[in-house]
Design an enzyme around this catalytic site. Sequence first.
Site, PDB file in Angstrom:
ATOM      1  NE  ARG A   1     -27.579  -0.551  -6.922  1.00  0.00           N
ATOM      2  CZ  ARG A   1     -27.854  -0.095  -5.706  1.00  0.00           C
ATOM      3  NH1 ARG A   1     -28.655   0.946  -5.555  1.00  0.00           N
ATOM      4  NH2 ARG A   1     -27.370  -0.692  -4.652  1.00  0.00           N
TER       5      ARG A   1
ATOM      6  CE  LYS B   1     -29.372  -4.660  -6.958  1.00  0.00           C
ATOM      7  NZ  LYS B   1     -28.953  -6.041  -6.833  1.00  0.00           N
TER       8      LYS B   1
ATOM      9  CG  HIS C   1     -31.345  -7.495  -2.564  1.00  0.00           C
ATOM     10  ND1 HIS C   1     -30.546  -6.627  -1.853  1.00  0.00           N
ATOM     11  CD2 HIS C   1     -30.676  -7.750  -3.714  1.00  0.00           C
ATOM     12  CE1 HIS C   1     -29.442  -6.384  -2.551  1.00  0.00           C
ATOM     13  NE2 HIS C   1     -29.502  -7.052  -3.682  1.00  0.00           N
TER      14      HIS C   1
ATOM     15  CB  SER D   1     -24.423  -3.905  -2.296  1.00  0.00           C
ATOM     16  OG  SER D   1     -23.350  -4.024  -3.179  1.00  0.00           O
TER      17      SER D   1
ATOM     18  CE  LYS E   1     -27.497  -9.626  -2.772  1.00  0.00           C
ATOM     19  NZ  LYS E   1     -26.629  -8.635  -2.137  1.00  0.00           N
ATOM     20  CB  THR E   2     -22.443 -12.781  -5.810  1.00  0.00           C
ATOM     21  OG1 THR E   2     -23.486 -11.872  -6.136  1.00  0.00           O
ATOM     22  CG2 THR E   2     -21.888 -13.394  -7.088  1.00  0.00           C
TER      23      THR E   2
ATOM     24  CG  ASP F   1     -28.536  -9.234  -6.799  1.00  0.00           C
ATOM     25  OD1 ASP F   1     -28.182  -9.068  -5.621  1.00  0.00           O
ATOM     26  OD2 ASP F   1     -28.876  -8.292  -7.530  1.00  0.00           O
TER      27      ASP F   1
ATOM     28  NE  ARG G   1     -20.870  -4.888  -8.626  1.00  0.00           N
ATOM     29  CZ  ARG G   1     -21.820  -5.334  -7.812  1.00  0.00           C
ATOM     30  NH1 ARG G   1     -22.351  -6.523  -7.977  1.00  0.00           N
ATOM     31  NH2 ARG G   1     -22.232  -4.601  -6.818  1.00  0.00           N
TER      32      ARG G   1
HETATM   33  N1  LIG Z   1     -16.403 -14.034   4.958  1.00  0.00           N
HETATM   34  C1  LIG Z   1     -16.802 -13.575   3.784  1.00  0.00           C
HETATM   35  N2  LIG Z   1     -18.002 -13.936   3.282  1.00  0.00           N
HETATM   36  C2  LIG Z   1     -18.431 -13.464   2.113  1.00  0.00           C
HETATM   37  N3  LIG Z   1     -17.724 -12.616   1.321  1.00  0.00           N
HETATM   38  C3  LIG Z   1     -16.513 -12.220   1.763  1.00  0.00           C
HETATM   39  C4  LIG Z   1     -16.005 -12.678   3.002  1.00  0.00           C
HETATM   40  N4  LIG Z   1     -14.797 -12.120   3.170  1.00  0.00           N
HETATM   41  C5  LIG Z   1     -14.557 -11.364   2.099  1.00  0.00           C
HETATM   42  N5  LIG Z   1     -15.578 -11.410   1.231  1.00  0.00           N
HETATM   43  C6  LIG Z   1     -15.660 -10.650  -0.031  1.00  0.00           C
HETATM   44  O1  LIG Z   1     -16.753  -9.772   0.091  1.00  0.00           O
HETATM   45  C7  LIG Z   1     -17.398  -9.612  -1.145  1.00  0.00           C
HETATM   46  C8  LIG Z   1     -18.835 -10.048  -1.034  1.00  0.00           C
HETATM   47  O2  LIG Z   1     -19.473  -9.550  -2.159  1.00  0.00           O
HETATM   48  P1  LIG Z   1     -20.642 -10.256  -2.941  1.00  0.00           P
HETATM   49  O3  LIG Z   1     -20.612 -11.724  -2.741  1.00  0.00           O
HETATM   50  O4  LIG Z   1     -20.590  -9.749  -4.337  1.00  0.00           O
HETATM   51  O5  LIG Z   1     -21.867  -9.631  -2.184  1.00  0.00           O
HETATM   52  P2  LIG Z   1     -23.322  -9.343  -2.715  1.00  0.00           P
HETATM   53  O6  LIG Z   1     -23.575 -10.307  -3.822  1.00  0.00           O
HETATM   54  O7  LIG Z   1     -24.170  -9.585  -1.510  1.00  0.00           O
HETATM   55  O8  LIG Z   1     -23.322  -7.933  -3.156  1.00  0.00           O
HETATM   56  C9  LIG Z   1     -16.645 -10.441  -2.161  1.00  0.00           C
HETATM   57  O9  LIG Z   1     -15.734  -9.599  -2.809  1.00  0.00           O
HETATM   58  C10 LIG Z   1     -15.948 -11.472  -1.278  1.00  0.00           C
HETATM   59  O10 LIG Z   1     -14.760 -11.937  -1.839  1.00  0.00           O
HETATM   60  C1  LIG Z   2     -25.571  -4.874  -8.504  1.00  0.00           C
HETATM   61  C2  LIG Z   2     -25.874  -4.741  -7.268  1.00  0.00           C
HETATM   62  O1  LIG Z   2     -26.031  -5.851  -6.494  1.00  0.00           O
HETATM   63  P1  LIG Z   2     -25.126  -6.478  -5.369  1.00  0.00           P
HETATM   64  O2  LIG Z   2     -24.100  -5.475  -5.010  1.00  0.00           O
HETATM   65  O3  LIG Z   2     -26.107  -6.764  -4.296  1.00  0.00           O
HETATM   66  O4  LIG Z   2     -24.513  -7.723  -5.965  1.00  0.00           O
HETATM   67  C3  LIG Z   2     -26.160  -3.407  -6.777  1.00  0.00           C
HETATM   68  O5  LIG Z   2     -26.558  -3.273  -5.616  1.00  0.00           O
HETATM   69  O6  LIG Z   2     -26.007  -2.475  -7.574  1.00  0.00           O
HETATM   70 MN   LIG Z   3     -24.139  -9.860  -5.750  1.00  0.00          MN
END
Ligand SMILES: Nc1ncnc2c1ncn2[C@@H]1O[C@H](COP(=O)(O)OP(=O)(O)O)[C@@H](O)[C@H]1O
Ligand SMILES: C=C(OP(=O)(O)O)C(=O)O
Ligand SMILES: [Mn+2]
Length: 602
Positions: free
Chosen positions: A126, A268, A288, A306, A310-311, A325, A390
Amino acid sequence: MKDPVARTASPYTDPSVKGPRSKLLASGRSLAVNMLVNSVNKTGLHPGGVVPHHEHTELEEELHEKAHIDYDRVAIVSVDRADRNLRQIPNPSVPALYEDALVYETGTAITSSGALSAYSGKKTGRSPSDKRIVKEPTSESDIWWGPVNKPMAPEVWKINRERAVDYLNTRNRIYVVDGYAGWDEKYRIKVRVVCARAYHALFMRNMLIRPPREELEHFHPDYTIYNAGSFPANRYTEGMTSGTSVAINFAEKEMVILGTEYAGEMKKGIFTVMFYEGPIKHNILTLHSSANEGKNGDVTLFFGLSGTGKTTLSADPNRALIGDDEHCWSDRGVFNIEGGCYAKTIGLSAEKEPDIFNAIRFGSVLENVIFDQDTREVDYDDATLTENTRCAYPIEYISNAKIPCISNNHPSNIILLTCDARGVLPPISKLNRAQTMFHFISGYTSKMAGTEDGVLEPQATFSSCFAQPFLALHPMRYAKMLADKIQEHNANAWLLNTGWVGAGFSQGGKRCPLKYTRAILDAIHSGELAKVEYENYEVFNLQVPKSCPGVPSELLNPKTAWTAGADSFDREVRKLGTLFLENFKKYESEATEDVIKAGPVI
Ligand SMILES: Nc1ncnc2c1ncn2[C@@H]1O[C@H](COP(=O)(O)OP(=O)(O)O)[C@@H](O)[C@H]1O
Ligand SMILES: C=C(OP(=O)(O)O)C(=O)O
Ligand SMILES: [Mn+2]
């Protein structure tokens, strides 16, 4: 004959546009090599924009000429769906979008698992500094103006909007995707996306809630996104600081994107609309956060910026996924805003994250990944183009998704996720009410490389409500709503650090292994973690468990886990504590005494 649609303005999507990428493609080297060289050698591009200036003048003249000849086409996009020489493709099927993406978008391909792999060009995250909110009387007094929401004058909006619409009108193909945002029918908004790339259309088809066919026939959008991302903003337009512009107009209910092809801007953008409309129109709280539900119907929310998890953590084989999200918390429970998930794929493996890995199949959109040209196997460890690789997939691709993505129960557990690269915050702490508010308002994490343009190594950041880039109103407005809801529904709250343990990033510590984080969550959900003994973690005054099933006890308190020497530990704790206190000063006048006191004591 070559389809004129291929004449897009970006060297990333069009081999006929002179640029580093097209030359490489012409040389017949493999995609991976092209991408590698291209990512290093972006010197042909104007630093502020997507298209080198000398390349777009010629193109622009042509566009203007067209626009003058057929000026009423502006209306076609915005009002009338009739096909006047222009191929507008309303709500195309997934296979049709695949075909178009493969024919008209250079570099797009099908991977071995059946996903569509697309490239977003120069912007792979972004662009928060290019986001603008149009300053107009209906929303002006509500908007939280400042570094997040920078004003755009209505005249500038008109210029950018017309530029986007003109650009879209010169395409031989534009796509119209209609969908809902919000699973609760009472609160949902109808969204229309008008875009030039099939990749963007498929992305939003996945990310919005897909209406049944019959509801598409008389679809009257509340909000419309014009995504002309492969064409830049004019840098000489007043208020433009680069060739990228992402603008929202709450009065016109429109969003215009120029100069960035990163698809995440669209989802977003709608999120910001929900942050505006939720509290203002319906008195509901926009979050969020991800959300999932246990077998007994207990809902957990995972707030976090981010990269905090979360995911990853909401995809849990033992719990039904509500969403990864964006949610709203109403007086009827919690609902997901989206119809899909947008997972990071860097380092993804079938072993560690099977649900997400298996969701990458026909219909999913992979963004900026590198794959083997012969086998079409994706190398999820390859960060050549970006750390922020992604995949966007419809939520039903997660086998235990809860559809409709809504729960009539109020959350039992609120988890504040942080990814602390200093290794100072405990892997898990139990929060009281005041601490929950303090940490929610603070929104601390270490920003990791990737999701936002220009972030290359961990940066301490405080992002109020864990959502600052998306907030439309003042953070305290959301914080107060959350405090009331937690109070009313008696939810437990936790601070969960998915970041570094044992030592910080700069002392060579490592990220908390995912299996421990999952074990912590299991212990929260089984109720076991609430029953163990706790101790106070100094300075931050957080309550940390002395034991947790499945997690080595010495990791639970950062002081005992620290391997880089007591001096560096004390220094890092104080440093982070000070950053928290400094950041909180700006909220002190609005926060209650107990919340102010819930911060670190140094
Ligand atoms: N202990 C952990 N808990 C959560 N995610 C982790 C951890 N260790 C490594 N990761 C990595 O960190 C990233 C977390 O990103 P994501 O779940 O997409 O976050 P968000 O959705 O909040 O943006 C993933 O690539 C995941 O594999
Ligand atoms: C797509 C997004 O969400 P997140 O990284 O929280 O999954 C973002 O922040 O651009
Ligand atoms: Mn996410």
